[in-house]
Each structure stands twice: as structure tokens, then as C-alpha cells.
Design an enzyme around this catalytic site. Sequence first.
Site, mmCIF file in Angstrom:
data_model
loop_
_atom_site.group_PDB
_atom_site.id
_atom_site.type_symbol
_atom_site.label_atom_id
_atom_site.label_comp_id
_atom_site.label_asym_id
_atom_site.label_seq_id
_atom_site.Cartn_x
_atom_site.Cartn_y
_atom_site.Cartn_z
ATOM 1 N N VAL A 152 0.884 -1.177 0.000
ATOM 2 C CA VAL A 152 0.000 0.000 0.000
ATOM 3 C C VAL A 152 0.918 1.222 0.000
ATOM 4 O O VAL A 152 1.843 1.308 0.822
ATOM 5 C CB VAL A 152 -0.912 -0.005 1.256
ATOM 6 N N TYR A 196 -0.232 -8.620 9.923
ATOM 7 C CA TYR A 196 -0.672 -9.988 9.642
ATOM 8 C C TYR A 196 -1.239 -10.659 10.893
ATOM 9 O O TYR A 196 -2.186 -11.438 10.806
ATOM 10 C CB TYR A 196 0.482 -10.812 9.066
HETATM 11 C C1 LIG Z 1 1.805 -3.836 5.597
HETATM 12 C C2 LIG Z 1 0.841 -2.933 4.836
HETATM 13 C C3 LIG Z 1 0.409 -3.645 3.552
HETATM 14 C C4 LIG Z 1 -0.398 -2.698 5.722
HETATM 15 O O1 LIG Z 1 -1.308 -1.929 4.967
HETATM 16 P P1 LIG Z 1 -2.200 -0.804 5.674
HETATM 17 O O2 LIG Z 1 -3.182 -0.337 4.664
HETATM 18 O O3 LIG Z 1 -1.308 0.222 6.256
HETATM 19 O O4 LIG Z 1 -2.873 -1.628 6.848
HETATM 20 P P2 LIG Z 1 -4.329 -1.421 7.456
HETATM 21 O O5 LIG Z 1 -4.641 0.024 7.574
HETATM 22 O O6 LIG Z 1 -5.301 -2.262 6.689
HETATM 23 O O7 LIG Z 1 -4.100 -2.017 8.906
HETATM 24 C C5 LIG Z 1 -4.915 -3.012 9.479
HETATM 25 C C6 LIG Z 1 -4.411 -3.292 10.875
HETATM 26 O O8 LIG Z 1 -3.086 -3.858 10.833
HETATM 27 C C7 LIG Z 1 -2.294 -3.336 11.942
HETATM 28 N N1 LIG Z 1 -1.248 -2.455 11.413
HETATM 29 C C8 LIG Z 1 -1.086 -2.045 10.145
HETATM 30 N N2 LIG Z 1 -0.009 -1.239 10.036
HETATM 31 C C9 LIG Z 1 0.516 -1.155 11.270
HETATM 32 C C10 LIG Z 1 1.615 -0.446 11.813
HETATM 33 N N3 LIG Z 1 2.403 0.334 11.042
HETATM 34 N N4 LIG Z 1 1.877 -0.564 13.141
HETATM 35 C C11 LIG Z 1 1.080 -1.309 13.932
HETATM 36 N N5 LIG Z 1 -0.007 -1.998 13.477
HETATM 37 C C12 LIG Z 1 -0.275 -1.923 12.165
HETATM 38 C C13 LIG Z 1 -3.281 -2.517 12.801
HETATM 39 O O9 LIG Z 1 -3.855 -3.412 13.725
HETATM 40 C C14 LIG Z 1 -4.292 -2.066 11.759
HETATM 41 O O10 LIG Z 1 -5.546 -1.760 12.303
HETATM 42 P P3 LIG Z 1 -5.791 -0.288 12.945
HETATM 43 O O11 LIG Z 1 -5.211 0.720 11.985
HETATM 44 O O12 LIG Z 1 -7.283 -0.217 13.055
HETATM 45 O O13 LIG Z 1 -5.069 -0.294 14.249
HETATM 46 C C15 LIG Z 1 1.464 -1.547 4.521
HETATM 47 O O14 LIG Z 1 1.935 -0.989 5.727
HETATM 48 C C16 LIG Z 1 2.599 -1.597 3.520
HETATM 49 O O15 LIG Z 1 2.378 -1.630 2.301
HETATM 50 N N6 LIG Z 1 3.841 -1.606 4.013
HETATM 51 C C17 LIG Z 1 5.002 -1.609 3.143
HETATM 52 C C18 LIG Z 1 5.153 -2.938 2.415
HETATM 53 C C19 LIG Z 1 5.044 -4.134 3.329
HETATM 54 O O16 LIG Z 1 5.559 -4.158 4.442
HETATM 55 N N7 LIG Z 1 4.355 -5.147 2.810
HETATM 56 C C20 LIG Z 1 4.210 -6.409 3.497
HETATM 57 C C21 LIG Z 1 5.460 -7.166 3.270
HETATM 58 S S1 LIG Z 1 5.253 -8.868 3.568
#
Ligand SMILES: CC(C)(COP(=O)(O)OP(=O)(O)OC[C@H]1O[C@@H](n2cnc3c(N)ncnc32)[C@H](O)[C@@H]1OP(=O)(O)O)[C@@H](O)C(=O)NCCC(=O)NCCS
Length: 224
Positions: A152, A196
Site C-alpha cells: 500500500v 498480519y
Molecule cells: C503492511 C501494509 C500492507 C499494511 O497496509 P495498511 O493499509 O497500512 O494496513 P491497514 O490500515 O489495513 O491495517 C490493518 C491493521 O493492521 C495493523 N497495522 C497495520 N499497520 C501497522 C503499523 N504500522 N503498526 C502497527 N499496526 C499496524 C493494525 O492493527 C491495523 O488496524 P488499525 O489501523 O485499526 O489499528 C502496509 O503498511 C505496507 O504496504 N507496508 C510496506 C510494504 C510491506 O511491508 N508489505 C508487506 C510485506 S510482507
Amino acid sequence: MAPAAPQTPTPETTPLGHQLFTRIRLATPSDIPHIHKLIHQMAVFERLTHLFSATESSLSATLFSPTVQPFHSFTILLLEASPTLFPVSTFDSNPFFKPLTEVVNLRLPFEDPERDTFKSMDDVTVVGYVMFFPNYSTFLGKPGFYVENLYVRECYRRMGFGKILFSAVAKEAVKMKYGRVDWVVLDWNVNALRFYEDMGAEIVEEYKFFRLTGKALQASGHAH
Ligand SMILES: CC(C)(COP(=O)(O)OP(=O)(O)OC[C@H]1O[C@@H](n2cnc3c(N)ncnc32)[C@H](O)[C@@H]1OP(=O)(O)O)[C@@H](O)C(=O)NCCC(=O)NCCS
């Protein structure tokens, strides 16, 4: 003195507002330029640009097959956002995947500094993607999905978009009666680990991830 006319905000600084329409759809070959940029951002995020050699043409030549159905081979779902309703399009009649749409209410307005780079049509912006393909569990006697990338874009994180992208894969796995969804996470990526865990996934500690590549792959391929 007459009051100053209100300034027209530039596209780079226009807040998208508090409500966003989102759509998850199957990627197509015309999305390759966006996909390539997103994969590069993923490599930068993971500090693995030394392993990044994909080009738009290598992706074009390998990602999309005219003869294999989506979900039965490499599959990319793109998440797009728009401040206005998505217009009816050919994606709506895709026989393999009906786009998943959702209206997301944001707590705060925000800015997308890369809106022009990731514009896919009029008001529509590519927010992220998930790339996955089938694997097979002999123990379960069933196929599953292996998720290669979930990404994202930075300014859209913590708004629930990762969750809706990942859920789209899980939903398809359930629909296809697949046994499980697997992926690997870099050990320092604590945010992804939390994400996750929040999705209900468990870490499988007892496995080590192996890879054969480069000269070792060539040598092994020519061993006998
Ligand atoms: C990992 C990733 C896909 C999560 O996407 P996102 O849209 O930010 O996540 P969401 O908003 O759907 O989060 C859902 C829940 O996950 C947890 N979460 C997500 N990001 C978090 C963070 N930075 N720190 C703590 N908890 C987190 C929380 O519980 C969150 O719920 P809340 O916001 O209501 O507390 C995104 O941060 C990303 O693209 N990161 C860079 C690439 C990456 O790491 N990809 C995965 C590699 S395997």
C-alpha cells in the site's frame, strides 16, 4: 479593498477529502507501468533494490498469459481510490473477477504527493497491489495461494486498505476451496508482522526459507 480571490489548489496539494471510493480489480497489461513503479517502491521499502532487476518489458513478457485464467497463475489485484463514484467500465463485466468496491470514511483529509504518477483514469489513483499465485500442499491435498507482494503506498497506510486487499485474496481462496494462504515477511518488518497478526495469521517458526539463484541455480541445473 476587495477580498483576495480564493486560490485554486494545485493537484499535488488538493486534499482528497474524508470519503474515498475504493475498487479492487484485476490488473491488466496496460497497468504494467504502475505495477513496475509499485514493485520498485516495495523493493526500496524492503531495502532490496540490489535484487530488483524487473523492467516493464520483463513484467509484460511474464505476468500476463492470454491462455491461463487469473487465479490459476500469476495474479495481481490492484486497489484504486477515487473521490467520486467509479464509472461503469469493462472491469465490471470481467468473467473472472467482479471488482470489489467499498466506501471508506477517513478520519482526516490527506494529500497524495504522487497522485499524477499513479493516476489510472480521471480521478482514479492506484493505491496498492497484491501479487499472488497458486501453490500446492501435498499434506492437505489441496492448492493454496502464495502471496509474493502486498503493498500500500505510504500516504494511504493505516486506513484499512492493506486489510481489504489481503481479504480479497483470502476471499478468493475460500471461494476456490483452497487450503491456505502462505507468504514470508522480513524479520525486521514489525509493522507488517503486526498487520498480519491482526489479520489472524500465525507465524510458522519451524521453517527456514531457501533460495537457489544465480550461479548456484545454473550449477544445480547442469549437475547431471
Ligand atoms: C503492511 C501494509 C500492507 C499494511 O497496509 P495498511 O493499509 O497500512 O494496513 P491497514 O490500515 O489495513 O491495517 C490493518 C491493521 O493492521 C495493523 N497495522 C497495520 N499497520 C501497522 C503499523 N504500522 N503498526 C502497527 N499496526 C499496524 C493494525 O492493527 C491495523 O488496524 P488499525 O489501523 O485499526 O489499528 C502496509 O503498511 C505496507 O504496504 N507496508 C510496506 C510494504 C510491506 O511491508 N508489505 C508487506 C510485506 S510482507
